[in-house]
Scaffold this active site. Structure first.
Site: not given
Ligand code: NDP
Length: 240
Positions: A13-15, A35, A54-55, A83, A146, A150
């Site tokens: 999901r997300g980025i 995860r 899970d990383v 993250g 955090y 980062k």
């Molecule tokens: P989301 O919370 O939308 O998605 C996080 C993703 O990381 C999910 O796929 C989640 O899996 C996975 N994840 C979390 N923990 C683990 C783990 N221990 N092992 C494996 N996978 C894991 O995050 P974003 O898309 O917002 O963020 C993506 C990256 O961008 C992150 O590193 C974040 O810190 C960084 N970022 C985001 C910003 C923002 O405003 N959104 C700004 C700056 C940086 P699951 O769904 O199974 O939990």
């Protein structure tokens, strides 16, 4: 460019999902990890392989890499994106609050980079992109854990850029600002408005805008860019 084997952590999901779309759209063979929550129906293009991993668990990293390689061949592009944020003011931050975020965001990236890099180095080619944050450089109240994780990614990327340069493997950082994902959805309206007020472009970023920078850094055109930090933050971080 020939299709490449691309691995994106946290790509459900997300980025991460936007990055998966960007690479899949140019014909690359893409695997993403998550995860615990498999990607929602339609969140990713049909041909993208989604693997639980899970990383924070080294064996799961090894297993996911094995499956990605069996399906798509040795990883040629790694995007370490998984993250979490766990915001707490320092006086209330427990040691677990701190180390838990470090273990996912920083040590998690170390684990995947270490797992994929031997084959990249042997092939004398490869692209690694670490997803940091604008907060790494400017800091934020409540985000000591955090921001430390980062900022650690930046030191790691610059060190690896030097270490891997003789083998033409590039290592770069993308530092997004506030981006529209589940992570930012956790903010209150008040927090969001305050953060947007500090963004010269006057809005949050979109995941596809971050993905475009990642795709460029992984492209042939970026062959002479390594050890760089690319902000995708609407100028929120300028001066840092
Ligand atoms: P989301 O919370 O939308 O998605 C996080 C993703 O990381 C999910 O796929 C989640 O899996 C996975 N994840 C979390 N923990 C683990 C783990 N221990 N092992 C494996 N996978 C894991 O995050 P974003 O898309 O917002 O963020 C993506 C990256 O961008 C992150 O590193 C974040 O810190 C960084 N970022 C985001 C910003 C923002 O405003 N959104 C700004 C700056 C940086 P699951 O769904 O199974 O939990």
């Amino acid at each position: 460019m020939d299709p490449r084997s691309v691995l994106i952590t946290g790509g459900s999901r997300g980025i991460g999902a936007a990055v998966a779309h960007a690479f899949a759209a140019q014909g690359d063979r893409v695997a993403v990890t998550y995860r615990s929550r498999p990607p929602a129906e339609g969140a990713l293009p049909g041909e993208v392989l989604a693997l639980p991993c899970d990383v924070t668990v080294p064996e799961q990293v090894a297993d996911a890499l094995k499956q990605a390689e069996e399906a798509h061949g040795p990883v040629q592009v790694l995007v370490a994106n998984a993250g979490i944020a766990h915001d707490v003011l320092l006086l209330r931050m427990t040691e677990e609050d701190f180390t838990g975020v470090l273990d996912t965001n920083l040590t998690g990236a170390f684990r995947v980079v270490k797992a994929v890099s031997p084959k990249m180095l042997r092939a004398r080619s490869g692209r690694i992109v670490l997803i940091s944050s604008a907060v790494a450089l400017r800091g934020e109240a409540g985000q000591a854990n955090y921001a430390a994780s980062k900022a650690g990614l930046i030191g790691m990327a610059r060190s690896l850029a030097r270490e891997f340069a003789p083998r033409a493997v590039t290592v770069n950082v993308v530092a997004p600002g506030l981006t529209e994902t589940d992570m930012s959805a956790a903010l209150t309206e008040e927090q969001r408005a305050a953060l947007i007020a500090g963004i010269p472009l006057g809005r949050m970023g979109r995941p596809d805008e971050v993905a475009a920078a990642v795709r460029f850094l992984a492209s042939a055109e970026a062959s002479y860019i390594t050890g760089a930090i690319v902000p995708v933050d609407g100028a929120a971080g300028t001066g840092h």
